[in-house]
Design a protein around this motif. Structure first.
Motif, PDB file in Angstrom:
ATOM      1  N   ASN A  63       0.718  -1.114   0.009  1.00 53.87           N
ATOM      2  CA  ASN A  63       0.185   0.055  -0.082  1.00 53.87           C
ATOM      3  C   ASN A  63       0.718   1.321  -0.023  1.00 53.87           C
ATOM      4  OD1 ASN A  63      -2.499  -1.381   0.059  1.00 53.87           O
ATOM      5  ND2 ASN A  63      -2.538  -1.621   2.032  1.00 53.87           N
ATOM      6  N   ALA A  64       2.211   1.096  -0.246  1.00 53.88           N
ATOM      7  CA  ALA A  64       2.794   2.450   0.056  1.00 53.88           C
ATOM      8  C   ALA A  64       2.435   3.275  -1.426  1.00 53.88           C
ATOM      9  CB  ALA A  64       4.528   1.769  -0.350  1.00 53.88           C
ATOM     10  N   PRO A  65       2.691   4.485  -1.269  1.00 58.57           N
ATOM     11  CA  PRO A  65       2.267   5.348  -2.311  1.00 58.57           C
ATOM     12  C   PRO A  65       3.322   5.079  -3.581  1.00 58.57           C
ATOM     13  CG  PRO A  65       2.967   6.600  -0.470  1.00 58.57           C
ATOM     14  CD  PRO A  65       3.055   5.349   0.059  1.00 58.57           C
ATOM     15  N   ALA A  66       2.603   5.191  -4.698  1.00 58.03           N
ATOM     16  CA  ALA A  66       3.709   5.139  -6.037  1.00 58.03           C
ATOM     17  C   ALA A  66       4.543   6.401  -6.211  1.00 58.03           C
ATOM     18  CB  ALA A  66       2.725   5.173  -7.087  1.00 58.03           C
ATOM     19  N   ALA A  67       5.778   6.195  -6.360  1.00 59.71           N
ATOM     20  CA  ALA A  67       6.682   7.444  -6.345  1.00 59.71           C
ATOM     21  C   ALA A  67       6.551   8.025  -7.824  1.00 59.71           C
ATOM     22  CB  ALA A  67       8.118   6.840  -6.288  1.00 59.71           C
ATOM     23  N   ILE A  68       6.230   9.202  -7.916  1.00 58.17           N
ATOM     24  CA  ILE A  68       6.022   9.849  -8.946  1.00 58.17           C
ATOM     25  C   ILE A  68       7.446  10.672  -9.399  1.00 58.17           C
ATOM     26  CG2 ILE A  68       4.872  11.807 -10.183  1.00 58.17           C
ATOM     27  CD1 ILE A  68       2.566  11.363  -8.089  1.00 58.17           C
ATOM     28  N   PRO A  69       7.849  10.022 -10.608  1.00 50.44           N
ATOM     29  CA  PRO A  69       9.063  10.896 -10.969  1.00 50.44           C
ATOM     30  C   PRO A  69       9.227  12.200 -11.147  1.00 50.44           C
ATOM     31  CG  PRO A  69       8.400   8.843 -12.462  1.00 50.44           C
ATOM     32  CD  PRO A  69       7.225   9.277 -11.630  1.00 50.44           C
ATOM     33  N   MET A  76      -2.652   5.732  -8.428  1.00 49.63           N
ATOM     34  CA  MET A  76      -1.287   6.347  -9.218  1.00 49.63           C
ATOM     35  C   MET A  76      -0.344   5.149  -9.961  1.00 49.63           C
ATOM     36  SD  MET A  76      -1.949   9.430  -9.098  1.00 49.63           S
ATOM     37  CE  MET A  76      -0.509  10.271  -9.346  1.00 49.63           C
ATOM     38  N   ARG A  77      -0.372   3.979  -9.352  1.00 51.27           N
ATOM     39  CA  ARG A  77       0.516   3.113  -9.961  1.00 51.27           C
ATOM     40  C   ARG A  77       0.039   2.868 -11.412  1.00 51.27           C
ATOM     41  NH1 ARG A  77       3.894   1.249  -6.236  1.00 51.27           N
ATOM     42  NH2 ARG A  77       3.346   1.041  -4.283  1.00 51.27           N
ATOM     43  N   ALA A  78      -1.255   2.593 -11.732  1.00 46.70           N
ATOM     44  CA  ALA A  78      -1.578   2.311 -12.804  1.00 46.70           C
ATOM     45  C   ALA A  78      -1.597   3.346 -13.853  1.00 46.70           C
ATOM     46  CB  ALA A  78      -3.216   1.884 -12.759  1.00 46.70           C
ATOM     47  N   MET A  79      -1.822   4.733 -13.099  1.00 48.35           N
ATOM     48  CA  MET A  79      -1.536   6.042 -13.946  1.00 48.35           C
ATOM     49  C   MET A  79      -0.132   6.057 -14.462  1.00 48.35           C
ATOM     50  SD  MET A  79      -0.192   9.232 -14.276  1.00 48.35           S
ATOM     51  CE  MET A  79      -0.092  10.041 -12.789  1.00 48.35           C
ATOM     52  N   LEU A  80       0.708   5.888 -13.685  1.00 56.04           N
ATOM     53  CA  LEU A  80       2.252   5.979 -13.828  1.00 56.04           C
ATOM     54  C   LEU A  80       2.744   4.929 -14.881  1.00 56.04           C
ATOM     55  CD1 LEU A  80       3.779   6.478 -10.410  1.00 56.04           C
ATOM     56  CD2 LEU A  80       3.706   8.081 -12.321  1.00 56.04           C
ATOM     57  N   ARG A  81       1.919   3.691 -14.825  1.00 51.35           N
ATOM     58  CA  ARG A  81       2.236   2.704 -15.584  1.00 51.35           C
ATOM     59  C   ARG A  81       2.023   2.874 -17.186  1.00 51.35           C
ATOM     60  NH1 ARG A  81      -1.128  -1.348 -14.158  1.00 51.35           N
ATOM     61  NH2 ARG A  81      -2.609  -0.148 -15.751  1.00 51.35           N
ATOM     62  N   ALA A 136      -4.486  13.801 -13.589  1.00 44.02           N
ATOM     63  CA  ALA A 136      -4.132  13.032 -12.640  1.00 44.02           C
ATOM     64  C   ALA A 136      -3.238  13.554 -11.522  1.00 44.02           C
ATOM     65  CB  ALA A 136      -4.016  11.558 -13.203  1.00 44.02           C
ATOM     66  N   LEU A 137      -1.982  14.153 -12.030  1.00 44.51           N
ATOM     67  CA  LEU A 137      -0.999  14.632 -11.041  1.00 44.51           C
ATOM     68  C   LEU A 137      -1.559  15.741 -10.311  1.00 44.51           C
ATOM     69  CD1 LEU A 137       2.110  14.580 -13.581  1.00 44.51           C
ATOM     70  CD2 LEU A 137       1.708  13.336 -11.607  1.00 44.51           C
TER      71      LEU A 137
END
Length: 133
Positions: A4-10, A72-77, A62-63
């Motif tokens: 459940n850790a938040p996705a790291a946004i580059p 966010m994981r799906a969005m980043l992918r 989304a950002l």
């Protein structure tokens, strides 16, 4: 990493999305200034560029959403995949234009891109406009 850790946004994601949108806008505006008939413009490939642009709009939107409101994981992918497709999609599109258009298009794209306001990357992004920033 915890599930459940938040996705790291580059750190460079927003800038990459903005640049991609501005590059596509420059391409479209340059095409609009050329003397090409619709039959000379590869419509299927143009549609692919529009689809990628729509993905970038969605990612920019989304950002701006509150943390935890989206996957966010799906969005980043999905965004990484869309950004990765852009160079090849643009190359394929340009190669399918008439040969006579290539030198003119290249110069027009550079001229148009140089003149774009960076805020135009947010055209069509819900909740944003060039005036709002």
């Amino acid at each position: 990493m915890a599930r459940n850790a938040p996705a790291a946004i580059p750190a460079d994601l927003r800038a990459r999305l903005e640049a991609a949108r501005l590059d596509l806008l420059a391409l479209c505006r340059a095409l609009d200034r050329m003397d090409l008939s619709p039959a000379e413009i590869p419509q299927r490939l143009m549609r692919k560029l529009f689809e990628l642009d729509a993905d970038y709009v969605e990612a920019l939107w989304a950002l701006d959403q509150p943390a935890g409101s989206l996957n966010m994981r799906a969005m980043l992918r999905d965004t990484a995949a869309a950004l990765q497709q852009l160079p090849e999609a643009c190359t394929r599109f340009r190669k399918n234009l008439p040969k006579r258009a290539h030198p003119t298009l290249a110069q027009l794209e550079l001229t148009v891109r140089h003149g774009l306001d960076p805020a135009e990357a947010y055209n069509m992004v819900p909740g944003r406009s060039p005036q709002i920033g």
